[in-house]
Design a protein around this motif. Structure first.
Motif, PDB file in Angstrom:
ATOM      1  N   THR A 121      50.947  30.337  38.420  1.00 16.48           N
ATOM      2  CA  THR A 121      50.073  29.349  39.062  1.00 16.48           C
ATOM      3  C   THR A 121      50.344  29.289  40.557  1.00 16.48           C
ATOM      4  N   PHE A 122      51.617  29.247  40.921  1.00 16.08           N
ATOM      5  CA  PHE A 122      51.985  29.210  42.340  1.00 16.08           C
ATOM      6  C   PHE A 122      51.507  30.469  43.070  1.00 16.08           C
ATOM      7  N   LEU A 123      51.763  31.632  42.496  1.00 13.54           N
ATOM      8  CA  LEU A 123      51.410  32.886  43.167  1.00 13.54           C
ATOM      9  C   LEU A 123      49.898  33.069  43.291  1.00 13.54           C
ATOM     10  N   HIS A 124      49.171  32.816  42.207  1.00 14.86           N
ATOM     11  CA  HIS A 124      47.708  32.964  42.257  1.00 14.86           C
ATOM     12  C   HIS A 124      47.087  31.994  43.259  1.00 14.86           C
ATOM     13  N   THR A 125      47.583  30.767  43.280  1.00 12.99           N
ATOM     14  CA  THR A 125      47.028  29.766  44.198  1.00 12.99           C
ATOM     15  C   THR A 125      47.369  30.104  45.641  1.00 12.99           C
ATOM     16  N   THR A 126      48.595  30.584  45.869  1.00 15.79           N
ATOM     17  CA  THR A 126      48.989  30.999  47.218  1.00 15.79           C
ATOM     18  C   THR A 126      48.100  32.138  47.702  1.00 15.79           C
TER      19      THR A 126
ATOM     20  N   LYS B 280      35.592  35.589  40.268  1.00 11.95           N
ATOM     21  CA  LYS B 280      36.232  34.918  39.136  1.00 11.95           C
ATOM     22  C   LYS B 280      37.593  34.363  39.529  1.00 11.95           C
ATOM     23  N   LEU B 281      38.324  35.082  40.377  1.00 12.96           N
ATOM     24  CA  LEU B 281      39.637  34.608  40.807  1.00 12.96           C
ATOM     25  C   LEU B 281      39.505  33.354  41.669  1.00 12.96           C
ATOM     26  N   ASP B 282      38.513  33.351  42.551  1.00 10.14           N
ATOM     27  CA  ASP B 282      38.294  32.164  43.381  1.00 10.14           C
ATOM     28  C   ASP B 282      37.872  30.970  42.529  1.00 10.14           C
ATOM     29  N   GLU B 283      37.067  31.245  41.522  1.00 12.23           N
ATOM     30  CA  GLU B 283      36.636  30.165  40.630  1.00 12.23           C
ATOM     31  C   GLU B 283      37.825  29.562  39.893  1.00 12.23           C
ATOM     32  N   ARG B 284      38.742  30.422  39.474  1.00 13.10           N
ATOM     33  CA  ARG B 284      39.893  29.946  38.709  1.00 13.10           C
ATOM     34  C   ARG B 284      40.947  29.265  39.569  1.00 13.10           C
TER      35      ARG B 284
ATOM     36  N   LYS C 292      40.769  28.532  43.186  1.00 18.55           N
ATOM     37  CA  LYS C 292      40.448  27.867  44.459  1.00 18.55           C
ATOM     38  C   LYS C 292      39.258  26.938  44.393  1.00 18.55           C
ATOM     39  N   ASP C 293      38.100  27.440  43.992  1.00 21.06           N
ATOM     40  CA  ASP C 293      36.866  26.646  44.095  1.00 21.06           C
ATOM     41  C   ASP C 293      36.510  25.848  42.837  1.00 21.06           C
ATOM     42  N   GLY C 294      36.940  26.336  41.671  1.00 25.26           N
ATOM     43  CA  GLY C 294      36.539  25.697  40.437  1.00 25.26           C
ATOM     44  C   GLY C 294      35.186  26.209  39.976  1.00 25.26           C
ATOM     45  N   PRO C 295      34.782  25.894  38.751  1.00 28.45           N
ATOM     46  CA  PRO C 295      33.505  26.370  38.205  1.00 28.45           C
ATOM     47  C   PRO C 295      32.327  25.753  38.946  1.00 28.45           C
ATOM     48  N   THR C 296      31.205  26.459  38.885  1.00 23.18           N
ATOM     49  CA  THR C 296      30.001  26.020  39.604  1.00 23.18           C
ATOM     50  C   THR C 296      29.367  24.778  38.992  1.00 23.18           C
ATOM     51  N   ASP C 297      29.742  24.448  37.752  1.00 22.63           N
ATOM     52  CA  ASP C 297      29.137  23.261  37.133  1.00 22.63           C
ATOM     53  C   ASP C 297      29.734  21.954  37.646  1.00 22.63           C
ATOM     54  N   GLY C 298      30.716  22.057  38.536  1.00 23.97           N
ATOM     55  CA  GLY C 298      31.304  20.860  39.142  1.00 23.97           C
ATOM     56  C   GLY C 298      32.239  20.094  38.234  1.00 23.97           C
ATOM     57  N   SER C 299      32.597  20.668  37.099  1.00 22.88           N
ATOM     58  CA  SER C 299      33.457  19.948  36.146  1.00 22.88           C
ATOM     59  C   SER C 299      34.862  19.695  36.660  1.00 22.88           C
ATOM     60  N   CYS C 300      35.265  20.407  37.706  1.00 15.66           N
ATOM     61  CA  CYS C 300      36.610  20.220  38.271  1.00 15.66           C
ATOM     62  C   CYS C 300      36.569  19.473  39.611  1.00 15.66           C
ATOM     63  N   ASP C 301      35.398  19.031  40.024  1.00 13.99           N
ATOM     64  CA  ASP C 301      35.263  18.333  41.312  1.00 13.99           C
ATOM     65  C   ASP C 301      35.576  16.854  41.160  1.00 13.99           C
TER      66      ASP C 301
ATOM     67  N   LYS D  71      43.238  39.396  28.801  1.00 15.69           N
ATOM     68  CA  LYS D  71      43.269  39.759  30.207  1.00 15.69           C
ATOM     69  C   LYS D  71      42.288  38.909  31.015  1.00 15.69           C
ATOM     70  N   PHE D  72      42.579  38.793  32.318  1.00 14.76           N
ATOM     71  CA  PHE D  72      41.700  38.088  33.238  1.00 14.76           C
ATOM     72  C   PHE D  72      40.676  39.047  33.831  1.00 14.76           C
ATOM     73  N   ASP D  73      39.563  38.495  34.282  1.00 15.05           N
ATOM     74  CA  ASP D  73      38.599  39.238  35.078  1.00 15.05           C
ATOM     75  C   ASP D  73      39.113  39.201  36.518  1.00 15.05           C
ATOM     76  N   CYS D  74      39.436  40.372  37.089  1.00 14.52           N
ATOM     77  CA  CYS D  74      40.055  40.410  38.416  1.00 14.52           C
ATOM     78  C   CYS D  74      39.064  40.498  39.564  1.00 14.52           C
ATOM     79  N   SER D  75      37.783  40.257  39.294  1.00 11.48           N
ATOM     80  CA  SER D  75      36.825  40.217  40.404  1.00 11.48           C
ATOM     81  C   SER D  75      37.130  39.000  41.264  1.00 11.48           C
ATOM     82  N   ILE D  76      36.932  39.127  42.571  1.00  9.38           N
ATOM     83  CA  ILE D  76      37.303  38.055  43.493  1.00  9.38           C
ATOM     84  C   ILE D  76      36.534  36.766  43.206  1.00  9.38           C
TER      85      ILE D  76
END
Length: 220
Positions: free
Chosen positions: A121-126, A205-209, A211-220, A198-203
Motif C-alpha cells: 500500500t505504501f509503495l503503490h501510493t508513493t 487502473k493503477l491511478d484508479e486504485r 490515487k483517484d478512486g473509481p469514476t462512480d465517486g464511491s470513494c469520494d 493479478k492486477f491490471d498494470c495499465s496506468i
C-alpha cells in the motif's frame, strides 16, 4: 510484499532439519535456522486449538457439574427435573459452538500478510504521487528507498527474493507511470507464486486504485 512460502530453505544441518520437521505446516524457517514469525502468516504461526474433550462432553450431555447445576436450578424454580428436561438442557445451555479459525488479535505484532499489505500500500501510493517528470533528486531518493528494502525489510525470506528480482529487473524511476508499472509487475510476480489474482498494470487502473478512486465517486 509477502513472498514467503511454507518451510523456506535453511541450513542443511541435522539439528535444523529436526526443528523444521517438528514445526506446523506453513511455518517458515529464517536464515538463522529458527522459526521466523514475521515471515509466517499468523494462521500457520498459531493455528486453531482443538477441544476434543469439550466436544465429547457436549455429546454426552455436558459434564456432571453442568448436570447438577441444571438440576438444582430446576428444583429452585419448582419446575422439576426429568430425563426430557435434562436432554433439553444439555442440547441448549451446554452446547458449545465449533472452534472458529484463529484470528490474530489487533494488539499482536504484524504477521507476514499484514506487513506485506501495508508495504505494498505504501509503495503503490508513493508511486502514484511520484512526479511525471522527476528531478535527479527524486530519482536518487526513490532508488535509495527501493534498494533499502532487500536490506532492511523484516521478513528475510521476502527481502532476499526481492533483492534477487531487482538484480534481473531493476526499478524504473524515470516517470510516475514507469515506477507504478514496475511496482505492479513486482506485486503480480509475488501474487502469481502465492496463487493470488493479478492486477491490471495499465496506468489508468493503477491511478484508479491508488490515487483517484473509481469514476462512480464511491470513494469520494
Amino acid at each position: 510484499m509477502s513472498t514467503a512460502t511454507a518451510n523456506a530453505p535453511s541450513s542443511s544441518s541435522s539439528s535444523s532439519s529436526s526443528t523444521k520437521s517438528s514445526l506446523p505446516p506453513g511455518m517458515v524457517i529464517g536464515p538463522d535456522g529458527k522459526p521466523c514469525k514475521i515471515c509466517t502468516a499468523f494462521r500457520h504461526w498459531k493455528p486453531p486449538v482443538d477441544k476434543p474433550k469439550q466436544t465429547q462432553n457436549n455429546a454426552q450431555g455436558g459434564t456432571q457439574q453442568q448436570k447438577t447445576a441444571a438440576m438444582m436450578a430446576a428444583f429452585a424454580s419448582g419446575t422439576g427435573f426429568t430425563a426430557s428436561s435434562q436432554q433439553q438442557q444439555s442440547s441448549t445451555s451446554t452446547a458449545v459452538p465449533e472452534p472458529e479459525q484463529y484470528t490474530r488479535p489487533a494488539y499482536c505484532p504484524p504477521d507476514v500478510e499484514e506487513l506485506g499489505r501495508s508495504t505494498w500500500t505504501f509503495l503503490h501510493t508513493t508511486a502514484a504521487y511520484y512526479p511525471d517528470k522527476p528531478t535527479m533528486a527524486h530519482r536518487v531518493n526513490m532508488l535509495s528507498l527501493l534498494r533499502a528494502l532487500p536490506v532492511l525489510y523484516p521478513c528475510s525470506v521476502c527481502a532476499t527474493h526481492l533483492g534477487e528480482t531487482m538484480k534481473t529487473h531493476p526499478p524504473d524511476v524515470s516517470s510516475r507511470a514507469a515506477l507504478s508499472r514496475w511496482l505492479c509487475e513486482q506485486h503480480n510476480e509475488v501474487n502469481e507464486r502465492l496463487g493470488k489474482e493479478k492486477f491490471d498494470c495499465s496506468i489508468d487502473k493503477l491511478d484508479e486504485r491508488w490515487k483517484d478512486g473509481p469514476t462512480d465517486g464511491s470513494c469520494d
